[in-house]
Write an enzyme that holds these catalytic residues in place. Structure first.
Site, mmCIF file in Angstrom:
data_model
loop_
_atom_site.group_PDB
_atom_site.id
_atom_site.type_symbol
_atom_site.label_atom_id
_atom_site.label_comp_id
_atom_site.label_asym_id
_atom_site.label_seq_id
_atom_site.Cartn_x
_atom_site.Cartn_y
_atom_site.Cartn_z
ATOM 1 N N ARG A 53 1.118 -1.392 0.118
ATOM 2 C CA ARG A 53 0.181 0.322 -0.041
ATOM 3 C C ARG A 53 1.071 1.080 -0.114
ATOM 4 O O ARG A 53 0.371 1.948 0.729
ATOM 5 C CB ARG A 53 -0.947 -0.214 1.188
ATOM 6 C CG ARG A 53 -1.838 -1.555 1.653
ATOM 7 C CD ARG A 53 -3.251 -1.485 2.078
ATOM 8 N NE ARG A 53 -3.859 -0.192 1.473
ATOM 9 C CZ ARG A 53 -4.817 -0.357 1.083
ATOM 10 N NH1 ARG A 53 -5.107 -1.370 -0.118
ATOM 11 N NH2 ARG A 53 -5.469 0.803 1.012
ATOM 12 N N HIS B 154 12.120 9.509 -17.605
ATOM 13 C CA HIS B 154 10.544 9.286 -17.089
ATOM 14 C C HIS B 154 10.328 8.244 -18.059
ATOM 15 O O HIS B 154 10.058 7.958 -19.340
ATOM 16 C CB HIS B 154 9.427 10.425 -17.347
ATOM 17 C CG HIS B 154 8.269 10.722 -17.124
ATOM 18 N ND1 HIS B 154 7.731 10.641 -15.668
ATOM 19 C CD2 HIS B 154 7.314 10.569 -18.045
ATOM 20 C CE1 HIS B 154 7.193 10.794 -15.924
ATOM 21 N NE2 HIS B 154 6.231 10.741 -17.054
#
Length: 263
Positions: A65, A108
């Site tokens: 998470r 990126h």
């Protein structure tokens, strides 16, 4: 990803399994991801490994998470989209710096996603403050989005330039890549003193109202309807509580910049 893993990922971002790989489904998944999974670089400052495999990235986002930066978030999102039937290509991009120059190759990772009903889309849930919804890949006009006004423009040698509110954001190479191709870029951003990721601590996500909440070091910033408010946290306990409350991230210790990395 098998059915159980896919369903767990969908629960993580709070959305039901779509009926098919449609444009509407992609938009819903993109927005849900941005609202649920933060853009964060905490692993760099906690001494945690960053492994660029589908299994490791999905485990970090779903099981642990956590969030991540571009390679992690868009890498995990690509695995989810493929499991749901979307045609996905990983694209390398070079991010423009403050002087207007593009950065290193594989600076990126962005995604080209093909839907069964609406052509190709530029999906990017790993660029911090960016578009809330996918951008039409072939559209060369202005595209209105809750995150700003975007445009995809033709550039030299077949590349594409992505602009936000008239300012160039990054330069995209259209050729599909493999996840392993981004290892050098990820290593650079984890280790180089020239990388802004080694010089800053950030954890950020958009909110249900379309605003944003960001914890940068010990500064908590909330933006609602264009109004920005900041609060300075003074103790480790307050910082850890903020990570938990606002991002669902439970940490045993506060991430810290090394002295040489502080600006």
């Amino acid at each position: 990803m098998d059915t159980e893993q896919t369903d767990a990922y969908l629960r993580r971002i709070g959305i039901e399994r779509p009926a098919g790989p449609t444009t509407r489904a992609l938009r819903d998944l993109h927005l849900a991801h941005l609202r649920s999974v933060p853009f964060e670089n905490l692993s760099i400052h906690l001494g945690e490994d960053i492994e660029l495999t589908d299994k490791a990235l999905v485990a970090k986002v779903v099981d642990a998470r956590r969030g991540g930066f571009c390679y992690e978030l868009n890498g995990a999102f690509a695995a989810l989209l493929r499991a749901l039937g979307f045609d996905v290509a990983l694209l390398q991009a070079r991010v423009y710096d403050d002087t207007g120059e593009p950065g290193i190759p594989y600076d990126h990772l962005a995604l080209r996603v093909r839907t069964e009903d609406g052509g190709d889309w530029l999906a990017d849930i790993g660029f911090g403050a960016h578009s809330h919804l996918p951008l039409a890949f072939a559209d060369r006009g202005e595209q209105a989005d809750p995150g700003g006004t975007f445009r995809i423009a033709e550039a030299a040698e077949g590349d594409l330039q992505v602009l936000k509110d008239g300012k160039p954001q990054y330069l995209v190479d259209r050729r599909p890549r493999a996840l392993a191709d981004f290892k050098v870029g990820a290593w650079y951003h984890r280790t180089s003193p020239d990388s802004h990721f080694t010089r800053s601590l950030v954890c950020s996500r958009i909110t249900g109202s379309g605003g944003r909440i960001t914890l940068g070091g010990r500064t908590l910033t909330t933006t609602v309807d264009g109004e920005r408010r900041t609060a300075e946290l003074t103790t480790e306990a307050e910082v850890l509580a903020a990570y938990d409350r606002h991002f669902g991230i439970v940490l045993e210790r506060e991430p810290q910049l090394r002295p040489s990395e502080r600006t």
